[in-house]
Motif scaffolding. Structure first.
Motif, PDB file in Angstrom:
ATOM      1  N   ILE A 159       0.651  -1.422   0.215  1.00  0.00           N
ATOM      2  CA  ILE A 159      -0.240  -0.091  -0.172  1.00  0.00           C
ATOM      3  C   ILE A 159       1.249   1.266  -0.169  1.00  0.00           C
ATOM      4  O   ILE A 159       0.283   2.275  -1.079  1.00  0.00           O
ATOM      5  CB  ILE A 159      -0.799   0.326   1.209  1.00  0.00           C
ATOM      6  N   LEU A 160       1.941   1.341   0.580  1.00  0.00           N
ATOM      7  CA  LEU A 160       2.916   2.271   0.603  1.00  0.00           C
ATOM      8  C   LEU A 160       3.486   3.069  -0.646  1.00  0.00           C
ATOM      9  O   LEU A 160       3.401   3.373  -0.938  1.00  0.00           O
ATOM     10  CB  LEU A 160       3.906   1.982   1.700  1.00  0.00           C
TER      11      LEU A 160
ATOM     12  N   ALA B 237       2.286   6.146  -2.931  1.00  0.00           N
ATOM     13  CA  ALA B 237       3.467   6.967  -3.603  1.00  0.00           C
ATOM     14  C   ALA B 237       3.585   6.950  -5.068  1.00  0.00           C
ATOM     15  O   ALA B 237       4.437   7.759  -5.334  1.00  0.00           O
ATOM     16  CB  ALA B 237       5.491   6.297  -2.716  1.00  0.00           C
ATOM     17  N   GLY B 238       3.950   5.583  -5.429  1.00  0.00           N
ATOM     18  CA  GLY B 238       4.149   5.506  -6.801  1.00  0.00           C
ATOM     19  C   GLY B 238       2.810   6.338  -7.380  1.00  0.00           C
ATOM     20  O   GLY B 238       2.990   6.975  -8.791  1.00  0.00           O
ATOM     21  N   ILE B 239       1.711   6.411  -7.057  1.00  0.00           N
ATOM     22  CA  ILE B 239       0.394   7.225  -7.943  1.00  0.00           C
ATOM     23  C   ILE B 239       0.818   8.787  -7.463  1.00  0.00           C
ATOM     24  O   ILE B 239       0.583   9.224  -8.035  1.00  0.00           O
ATOM     25  CB  ILE B 239      -0.554   7.061  -6.844  1.00  0.00           C
ATOM     26  N   ALA B 240       1.061   8.902  -6.259  1.00  0.00           N
ATOM     27  CA  ALA B 240       1.289  10.011  -5.806  1.00  0.00           C
ATOM     28  C   ALA B 240       2.488  11.255  -6.515  1.00  0.00           C
ATOM     29  O   ALA B 240       2.606  12.479  -6.962  1.00  0.00           O
ATOM     30  CB  ALA B 240       1.906  10.320  -4.478  1.00  0.00           C
ATOM     31  N   ILE B 241       3.538  10.413  -6.683  1.00  0.00           N
ATOM     32  CA  ILE B 241       4.843  10.991  -7.670  1.00  0.00           C
ATOM     33  C   ILE B 241       4.424  11.645  -9.462  1.00  0.00           C
ATOM     34  O   ILE B 241       4.493  10.346  -9.491  1.00  0.00           O
ATOM     35  CB  ILE B 241       6.065  10.029  -6.700  1.00  0.00           C
ATOM     36  N   PRO B 242       5.196  12.349  -9.432  1.00  0.00           N
ATOM     37  CA  PRO B 242       4.919  12.692 -10.660  1.00  0.00           C
ATOM     38  C   PRO B 242       5.400  11.868 -11.101  1.00  0.00           C
ATOM     39  O   PRO B 242       7.098  11.942 -11.077  1.00  0.00           O
ATOM     40  CB  PRO B 242       4.545  14.619 -10.291  1.00  0.00           C
TER      41      PRO B 242
ATOM     42  N   SER C 237       1.193   1.643  -9.754  1.00  0.00           N
ATOM     43  CA  SER C 237       0.649   1.756  -8.340  1.00  0.00           C
ATOM     44  C   SER C 237      -1.236   1.183  -8.501  1.00  0.00           C
ATOM     45  O   SER C 237      -1.763   0.824  -7.561  1.00  0.00           O
ATOM     46  CB  SER C 237       1.540   3.122  -8.023  1.00  0.00           C
ATOM     47  N   TYR C 238      -1.265   1.864 -10.203  1.00  0.00           N
ATOM     48  CA  TYR C 238      -2.940   2.247  -9.821  1.00  0.00           C
ATOM     49  C   TYR C 238      -3.726   1.005  -9.790  1.00  0.00           C
ATOM     50  O   TYR C 238      -4.506   1.030  -9.320  1.00  0.00           O
ATOM     51  CB  TYR C 238      -3.372   3.003 -10.515  1.00  0.00           C
ATOM     52  N   ILE C 239      -2.845   0.542 -11.072  1.00  0.00           N
ATOM     53  CA  ILE C 239      -3.691  -0.984 -10.826  1.00  0.00           C
ATOM     54  C   ILE C 239      -3.319  -2.021  -9.599  1.00  0.00           C
ATOM     55  O   ILE C 239      -4.319  -2.575  -9.107  1.00  0.00           O
ATOM     56  CB  ILE C 239      -2.816  -2.283 -12.511  1.00  0.00           C
ATOM     57  N   ALA C 240      -2.257  -1.746  -9.206  1.00  0.00           N
ATOM     58  CA  ALA C 240      -1.772  -2.513  -7.798  1.00  0.00           C
ATOM     59  C   ALA C 240      -3.251  -2.327  -6.424  1.00  0.00           C
ATOM     60  O   ALA C 240      -3.776  -3.590  -5.524  1.00  0.00           O
ATOM     61  CB  ALA C 240      -1.081  -2.334  -7.143  1.00  0.00           C
ATOM     62  N   ARG C 241      -3.769  -1.129  -6.643  1.00  0.00           N
ATOM     63  CA  ARG C 241      -4.276  -0.447  -5.777  1.00  0.00           C
ATOM     64  C   ARG C 241      -6.112  -1.129  -5.760  1.00  0.00           C
ATOM     65  O   ARG C 241      -6.159  -1.589  -5.221  1.00  0.00           O
ATOM     66  CB  ARG C 241      -4.877   0.951  -5.285  1.00  0.00           C
ATOM     67  N   LEU C 242      -6.231  -0.788  -7.240  1.00  0.00           N
ATOM     68  CA  LEU C 242      -6.896  -1.267  -7.702  1.00  0.00           C
ATOM     69  C   LEU C 242      -7.926  -1.932  -7.606  1.00  0.00           C
ATOM     70  O   LEU C 242      -8.709  -3.520  -7.296  1.00  0.00           O
ATOM     71  CB  LEU C 242      -7.450  -0.626  -9.086  1.00  0.00           C
ATOM     72  N   MET C 243      -6.427  -3.721  -7.717  1.00  0.00           N
ATOM     73  CA  MET C 243      -7.088  -4.736  -7.793  1.00  0.00           C
ATOM     74  C   MET C 243      -6.709  -5.463  -6.586  1.00  0.00           C
ATOM     75  O   MET C 243      -7.778  -6.507  -5.882  1.00  0.00           O
ATOM     76  CB  MET C 243      -5.256  -5.749  -8.789  1.00  0.00           C
ATOM     77  N   ARG C 244      -6.512  -5.045  -5.505  1.00  0.00           N
ATOM     78  CA  ARG C 244      -6.293  -5.103  -4.484  1.00  0.00           C
ATOM     79  C   ARG C 244      -7.701  -4.792  -3.776  1.00  0.00           C
ATOM     80  O   ARG C 244      -8.601  -5.903  -2.585  1.00  0.00           O
ATOM     81  CB  ARG C 244      -5.738  -3.867  -3.389  1.00  0.00           C
TER      82      ARG C 244
END
Lengths: 337, 305
Positions: free
Chosen positions: B132-133, B137-142, B185-192
């Motif tokens: 999650i961490l 971070a992956g989503i937040a960092i431009p 990162s987005y897919i990981a969160r979505l999938m989770r």
């Protein structure tokens, strides 16, 4: 006395859910026995531990639940001592289950055929073709017409009653010794309910498996069950044959349950008698009888001490201080004579 | 299915027409022009140039000419890149962006999906929190920050990878990672979250009660249900990544379509703006149709009409 063999023999089972809010004591010293081919009804309100008891026979206790005491024996297996891998060999084969809601119990993205064949392939040596034939046979058995066509259909293409029939087909695929029916008709409409119950009894006659019927519908248990266990707050408060429970209820909770059934032939002005009060907070169960604060005949001792089981007859027992009191008074009177 | 696809193609043509018209008029309303650069151009030269490309004609006439050419598949000449047509520019620049983007998508999917599922199955444990961490971070960092950091450490400090261009396979590593970071990162969160939802479903309990092993129930019963939200996201994501990221193409000096698109806007290269916009629109529509078809393949409850 020779030890009689039971299909299900649960002794002093204690099971708790360890939640962030604390330990929820779902089962508090539950003992239930069931013979082969018997139909046992477990009744009680939501949260009384009916389903948890039944699931523990399959080793299906959901996280964060944990068995903390007692033994669970099924068909000669010590379920409480078995690992996941051994349990898998029993589930679906020796004991299977049908759930309350057939609309959500089948996987929407696989065909009916695939889901029936899955359990056959898993537990028998049959190949795909034989499994397919067996699935067809099963659909016919549970009264679904055009089995070949149905096998290719998806759950959403069938009605609720049909889906419950499919669930029964899956459950009976490997001819289990025990079928657990967890409120199998609650989600169905009344005419379908009757059909499903009839089907279950018919299949029981044909295949001879035992059925554990979990329900809060007393009408269902009255017509189907050999024995009935009434559960309240994680305890079996009364156990007996259907006649014992319906004609001679001893526990105040059982009496309350029976009074709260609507009766068709009574006069219209007679009101239903509900059981007053709230179910027990299982996070902090009382130290005495869990039903005490809702009981109309509550005595001092009820708040203090858990009542022991009293045998009323060979088939009938209950845990209530009132019965103890009655017995004690009876003995005294006999003594005086 | 056939009917559905015909319908979508007709709809795509209408969309193309609307997009083309809107872009045409909006770009003409924007002040400035293609020949008003920093270098002073004599009024005579400017007039000559405008006449050459037909910009001196009334707007309505320009519009009909353009639309007529468009119907014949001709996107016109570039105003700024002498002697090159827009068709030609897209044909050479798109494959560069598509190759980078395609690799990033594969990484995002094949890393994001297992990572998210793994986190779901170890909900609340340390590994879940770590995933999650990192995905947050992956989503937040431009991307300009992640690319710069990558470049600073991997090229400037340690000299492991080339910092620009696409001359060797090693050149692809950094831009692809920078591109893939956010979608992974987005897919990981979505999938989770999708996996957690599916795990709580009744049919998962049925599978367990049948005696299906956990691994098999994940692959057979859970994954196919849980993947749907990811597939939805995959459509626009593919369009976005394969048509090139302006920022990453600028930072790593990659001659892709993304930088071309933004360059065209700043220099008012009207035909190139039009061409890339229409191309992008068509690309997104096509991907959406593919996603819709995939949807119906994965979930039998969905019928394409």
């Amino acid at each position: 006395m020779a030890e009689e063999k039971y299909l299900v023999d649960i002794k002093n089972e204690r099971l708790s859910f360890f939640t962030p809010a604390g330990e929820v004591k779902a089962l508090n010293d539950v003992s239930i026995r069931m013979r082969e081919g018997e139909v046992l009804g477990i009744v009680g309100e939501s949260g009384s531990g009916k389903s948890v008891t039944a699931y523990s026979i399959m080793g299906l206790t959901a996280y964060p639940g944990k068995l903390i005491g007692g033994t669970v024996e099924f068909n000669g297996h010590r379920i409480d001592q078995m690992g996941e891998k051994e349990l898998r060999k029993i589930r679906g084969k020796e004991v299977s289950i049908i759930f309350q809601d057939p609309m959500t119990s089948l996987n929407p993205v696989w065909t009916i055929g695939n889901q029936i064949e899955e359990v056959i392939l898993l537990h028998t040596g049959k190949n795909r073709k034989e499994a397919h034939e067996r699935a067809k046979e099963l659909l016919t058995l549970v009264g679904i017409n055009e089995p070949e066509k149905r096998l290719k259909q998806y759950p959403h293409e069938l009605s609720g009653g049909m889906r419950q029939r499919v669930m029964i087909a899956i459950a009976l695929a490997c001819e289990p010794k025990l079928l657990i029916a967890d409120e199998p008709t609650t989600a169905l409409d009344v005419t379908i309910q009757a059909q499903i119950l009839e089907l279950m009894m018919e299949l029981k006659k044909k295949l001879g498996m035992g059925i554990m019927m979990i329900t809060h519908d007393l009408g269902v248990v009255a017509s189907m069950c050999d024995h009935i266990a009434v559960m309240y707050a994680g305890k079996v408060v009364e156990y007996g044959t259907a006649d014992d429970i319906f004609y001679e209820p001893k526990h105040e909770y059982t009496r309350g349950l029976l009074k709260s059934i609507p009766k068709l032939h009574e006069e219209a002005y007679e009101r239903l008698v509900p059981i007053e009060g709230q179910p027990v907070d299982m996070l902090n169960p009382p130290k005495g009888c869990p039903f005490a604060n809702r009981c109309n005949s509550c005595m001092k001792i009820c708040l203090d001490k858990m009542p022991p089981y009293t045998d009323i007859s060979d088939t009938h027992y209950s845990a209530c201080w009132l019965i103890q009191k009655a017995e004690f008074e009876k003995k005294q009177r006999e003594g005086e004579d | 299915m056939g009917k559905y696809i015909t319908k979508r193609i007709l709809l795509a043509l209408v969309t193309a027409f609307v997009v083309a018209s809107a872009t045409f008029f909006i770009m003409n309303m924007v002040p400035g022009g293609p020949f008003l650069g920093e270098k002073a151009v004599t009024p005579a030269a400017q007039e000559a140039l405008e006449a050459k490309f037909g910009l001196d004609k009334p707007l309505s006439e320009q519009y009909t000419t353009y639309m007529n050419d468009l119907l014949h598949g001709d996107l016109g000449p570039s105003l700024k890149k002498r002697g090159r047509t827009v068709n030609d520019i897209i044909a050479t620049k798109f494959p560069v962006s598509a190759k980078l983007g395609g690799m990033a998508i594969l990484i995002a999917f094949f890393v994001g999906v297992p990572l998210g599922s793994y986190a779901a199955f170890h909900r609340g444990k340390l590994i879940d929190n770590i995933i999650i961490l990192f995905s947050t971070a992956g989503i937040a960092i431009p991307s300009f920050l992640s690319s710069t950091l990558l470049m600073y450490f991997l090229s400037a400090q340690w000299g492991l990878l080339p910092s620009k261009g696409l001359n060797s396979p090693a050149c692809y590593i950094m831009p692809v990672i920078a591109l893939a970071l956010h979608p992974t990162s987005y897919i990981a969160r979505l999938m989770r979250s999708s996996m957690l939802d599916v795990m709580g479903q009744d049919y998962m309990r049925t599978a367990r009660a049948k005696g299906v092993s956990q691994v098999k129930s994940i692959f057979k019963h859970a994954l196919r249900n849980a993947i749907l939200p990811v597939v939805t996201y995959l459509g626009p994501l593919t369009a976005q990544l394969m048509t090139g990221s302006f920022i990453i193409e600028k930072i790593f000096v990659i001659p892709g379509l993304g930088s071309e698109f933004v360059g065209a806007i700043t220099s008012r290269d009207y035909p190139l703006i039009m061409g890339t916009t229409i191309f992008l629109a068509m690309f997104i529509i096509t991907l959406n149709v593919i996603v819709d078809i995939l949807y119906a393949v994965i979930d039998p409850r969905i019928k394409l009409k």
